[in-house]
Design a protein around this motif. Structure first.
Motif, PDB file in Angstrom:
ATOM      1  N   ILE A  39     -17.531  27.828   7.463  1.00 39.50           N
ATOM      2  CA  ILE A  39     -17.642  27.751   8.917  1.00 39.50           C
ATOM      3  C   ILE A  39     -18.031  26.342   9.343  1.00 39.50           C
ATOM      4  N   LEU A  40     -18.979  25.721   8.609  1.00 38.38           N
ATOM      5  CA  LEU A  40     -19.378  24.357   8.930  1.00 38.38           C
ATOM      6  C   LEU A  40     -18.210  23.390   8.774  1.00 38.38           C
ATOM      7  N   GLY A  41     -17.317  23.707   7.827  1.00 43.74           N
ATOM      8  CA  GLY A  41     -16.151  22.868   7.631  1.00 43.74           C
ATOM      9  C   GLY A  41     -15.206  22.877   8.812  1.00 43.74           C
ATOM     10  N   GLY A  42     -15.440  23.791   9.729  1.00 45.78           N
ATOM     11  CA  GLY A  42     -14.617  23.812  10.942  1.00 45.78           C
ATOM     12  C   GLY A  42     -13.619  24.949  10.923  1.00 45.78           C
ATOM     13  N   VAL A  43     -13.885  25.967  11.717  1.00 47.05           N
ATOM     14  CA  VAL A  43     -12.927  27.064  11.854  1.00 47.05           C
ATOM     15  C   VAL A  43     -11.921  26.626  12.912  1.00 47.05           C
ATOM     16  N   VAL A  44     -10.881  25.960  12.452  1.00 49.25           N
ATOM     17  CA  VAL A  44      -9.977  25.246  13.357  1.00 49.25           C
ATOM     18  C   VAL A  44      -9.374  26.170  14.405  1.00 49.25           C
ATOM     19  N   VAL A  45      -8.805  27.282  13.971  1.00 47.97           N
ATOM     20  CA  VAL A  45      -8.099  28.164  14.900  1.00 47.97           C
ATOM     21  C   VAL A  45      -9.061  28.739  15.930  1.00 47.97           C
ATOM     22  N   VAL A  46     -10.240  29.176  15.476  1.00 48.03           N
ATOM     23  CA  VAL A  46     -11.216  29.765  16.396  1.00 48.03           C
ATOM     24  C   VAL A  46     -11.661  28.743  17.428  1.00 48.03           C
ATOM     25  N   GLU A  47     -11.927  27.517  16.977  1.00 48.84           N
ATOM     26  CA  GLU A  47     -12.393  26.485  17.904  1.00 48.84           C
ATOM     27  C   GLU A  47     -11.297  26.101  18.897  1.00 48.84           C
ATOM     28  N   PRO A  61      -5.989  38.438  11.373  1.00 47.20           N
ATOM     29  CA  PRO A  61      -6.045  36.995  11.662  1.00 47.20           C
ATOM     30  C   PRO A  61      -7.149  36.693  12.671  1.00 47.20           C
ATOM     31  N   ASP A  62      -7.909  35.636  12.419  1.00 46.09           N
ATOM     32  CA  ASP A  62      -9.032  35.340  13.301  1.00 46.09           C
ATOM     33  C   ASP A  62      -8.576  34.961  14.715  1.00 46.09           C
ATOM     34  N   PHE A  63      -7.402  34.320  14.847  1.00 42.72           N
ATOM     35  CA  PHE A  63      -6.944  33.965  16.191  1.00 42.72           C
ATOM     36  C   PHE A  63      -6.585  35.218  16.987  1.00 42.72           C
ATOM     37  N   TRP A  64      -6.026  36.238  16.309  1.00 42.62           N
ATOM     38  CA  TRP A  64      -5.693  37.488  16.993  1.00 42.62           C
ATOM     39  C   TRP A  64      -6.958  38.219  17.419  1.00 42.62           C
ATOM     40  N   LEU A  65      -7.962  38.224  16.555  1.00 43.92           N
ATOM     41  CA  LEU A  65      -9.241  38.855  16.890  1.00 43.92           C
ATOM     42  C   LEU A  65      -9.890  38.130  18.068  1.00 43.92           C
ATOM     43  N   GLY A  66      -9.815  36.800  18.066  1.00 44.09           N
ATOM     44  CA  GLY A  66     -10.381  36.036  19.164  1.00 44.09           C
ATOM     45  C   GLY A  66      -9.710  36.358  20.484  1.00 44.09           C
ATOM     46  N   MET A  67      -8.382  36.415  20.475  1.00 42.97           N
ATOM     47  CA  MET A  67      -7.669  36.729  21.715  1.00 42.97           C
ATOM     48  C   MET A  67      -7.927  38.162  22.162  1.00 42.97           C
ATOM     49  N   LEU A  68      -8.117  39.070  21.203  1.00 48.68           N
ATOM     50  CA  LEU A  68      -8.446  40.458  21.548  1.00 48.68           C
ATOM     51  C   LEU A  68      -9.810  40.541  22.231  1.00 48.68           C
ATOM     52  N   LEU A  69     -10.781  39.794  21.713  1.00 54.19           N
ATOM     53  CA  LEU A  69     -12.112  39.778  22.315  1.00 54.19           C
ATOM     54  C   LEU A  69     -12.074  39.148  23.713  1.00 54.19           C
ATOM     55  N   ILE A  70     -11.287  38.089  23.861  1.00 52.49           N
ATOM     56  CA  ILE A  70     -11.143  37.460  25.180  1.00 52.49           C
ATOM     57  C   ILE A  70     -10.525  38.449  26.176  1.00 52.49           C
ATOM     58  N   SER A  71      -9.491  39.149  25.730  1.00 55.03           N
ATOM     59  CA  SER A  71      -8.823  40.114  26.606  1.00 55.03           C
ATOM     60  C   SER A  71      -9.777  41.222  27.041  1.00 55.03           C
ATOM     61  N   LEU A  72     -10.634  41.675  26.118  1.00 56.18           N
ATOM     62  CA  LEU A  72     -11.525  42.788  26.425  1.00 56.18           C
ATOM     63  C   LEU A  72     -12.723  42.346  27.265  1.00 56.18           C
ATOM     64  N   PHE A  73     -13.475  41.335  26.752  1.00 57.88           N
ATOM     65  CA  PHE A  73     -14.752  40.992  27.371  1.00 57.88           C
ATOM     66  C   PHE A  73     -14.626  39.985  28.517  1.00 57.88           C
ATOM     67  N   SER A  74     -13.553  39.195  28.527  1.00 60.62           N
ATOM     68  CA  SER A  74     -13.398  38.196  29.593  1.00 60.62           C
ATOM     69  C   SER A  74     -12.438  38.657  30.680  1.00 60.62           C
ATOM     70  N   VAL A  75     -11.243  39.090  30.271  1.00 60.81           N
ATOM     71  CA  VAL A  75     -10.212  39.452  31.250  1.00 60.81           C
ATOM     72  C   VAL A  75     -10.463  40.835  31.844  1.00 60.81           C
TER      73      VAL A  75
END
Length: 321
Positions: free
Chosen positions: A257-265, A150-164
């Motif tokens: 993507i142009l249509g709007g990746v709602v969860v990622v945004e 899931p893209d939201f899980w991947l996004g949170m994983l990247l936030i946890s690694l590179f941001s937190v």
């Protein structure tokens, strides 16, 4: 092989005509959106702010107090001139609101597509040319994991690694590219990676299948039998022959993507069209939802038109026909 001007004009004319028909159909569906929603859209939009005066004023401002046929032609005429009505939520013109959010989505889409292409083209070609080997199995398993995650899980994983954990990149926020390129670049990395990794996994599988299909063609075997080096055959015959399906899937991913990746945004607080639609649905802002759906449809049509033209550039057989 040269392009004949008359055939080019005929080709573009047919594509533009079909696009216009699709666009008219989209306009009809978008207009019907408000009238097919159960309940009164104005009443739903006002919510707890409802008063009879506010209700009547908003109905008049949105044109919903006029006969249906008059509303239809008014909406079509307004859409063709760029007037998509006024937002229920903030009272601003819908067109203005959409244009304010569009640059964020376009920048994210471009970064995501570039990342996807950088990943998928070498991975897909390598996997296809080593079909059945260990490297092919690794690429297929990795791409399957990328498609399934899931893209939201991947996004949170990247936030946890590179941001937190590492503190290298911001977890959210947006700075316009034209105002602060350096800040924009730092803030687009994580959402761009999220979009690009998922899109790249999807494209890798399509590119692999396309290259395998072309590699088994007769003209490729003929080129190899004539003694051409495999590297030349791969670059001049196999990769170029696989361009059409690659363009197809790249166009689909770009339009998506142009249509709007709602969860990622939403995860990255990225102020693009996807997040705007999410906010509009939450606020029952039907004019804004209509405008966003129409804009997304137009972008899909434009991307498909560009891809159709690129087909003729990539494949001489399509150019002739």
């Amino acid at each position: 092989m040269k392009l004949q001007p008359t055939r080019v004009l005929r080709f573009l004319g047919v594509r533009l005509l079909s696009s216009a028909v699709v666009l008219f159909g989209v306009l009809v569906v978008v207009f019907a959106l408000v009238h097919l929603v159960p309940g009164d859209p104005v009443r739903l939009a006002l919510g707890t702010r409802y008063t009879e005066e506010a209700y009547q004023a908003l109905r008049a401002a949105s044109g919903l107090d006029r006969p249906l046929i008059e509303q239809f032609f008014s909406y079509i005429g307004g859409a063709l001139t760029g007037d998509l009505g006024v937002s229920f939520r903030n009272g601003q013109p819908v067109t203005t609101t959409l244009l304010q959010r569009l640059p964020a989505t376009v920048s994210l889409a471009v970064v995501g597509l570039v990342i996807a292409l950088v990943i998928s083209i070498p991975a897909g070609v390598w996997s296809a040319l080593h079909e059945g080997k260990v490297s092919d199995v690794i690429v297929r398993l990795t791409s399957q994991f990328g498609v399934s995650i899931p893209d939201f899980w991947l996004g949170m994983l990247l936030i946890s690694l590179f941001s937190v954990t590492l503190g290298l990149l911001p977890a959210s926020g947006y700075a316009p590219l034209t105002e602060d390129p350096a800040k924009w670049a730092r803030q687009v990395v994580l959402p761009g990676l999220t979009v690009g990794l998922v899109a790249g996994a999807i494209m890798t599988r399509y590119i692999r299948a396309a290259v395998i299909d072309v590699a088994s063609a007769g003209y490729v075997r003929t080129a190899l039998s004539k003694g051409l080096p495999p590297r030349i055959v791969t670059s001049r015959h196999i990769v170029r022959g696989a361009l059409v399906p690659v363009l197809t899937i790249a166009g689909i991913q770009l339009a998506t993507i142009l249509g709007g990746v709602v969860v990622v945004e939403v995860v990255f607080a990225w102020p693009g069209l996807g997040r705007l639609v999410y906010e509009a649905v939450a606020a029952r802002d039907y004019p804004l939802i209509q405008g966003a759906v129409l804009l997304v449809a137009v972008m899909f049509i434009v991307v498909n038109l560009i891809v159709d033209v690129l087909y003729a550039v990539a494949d001489p057989r399509i150019r002739v026909s």
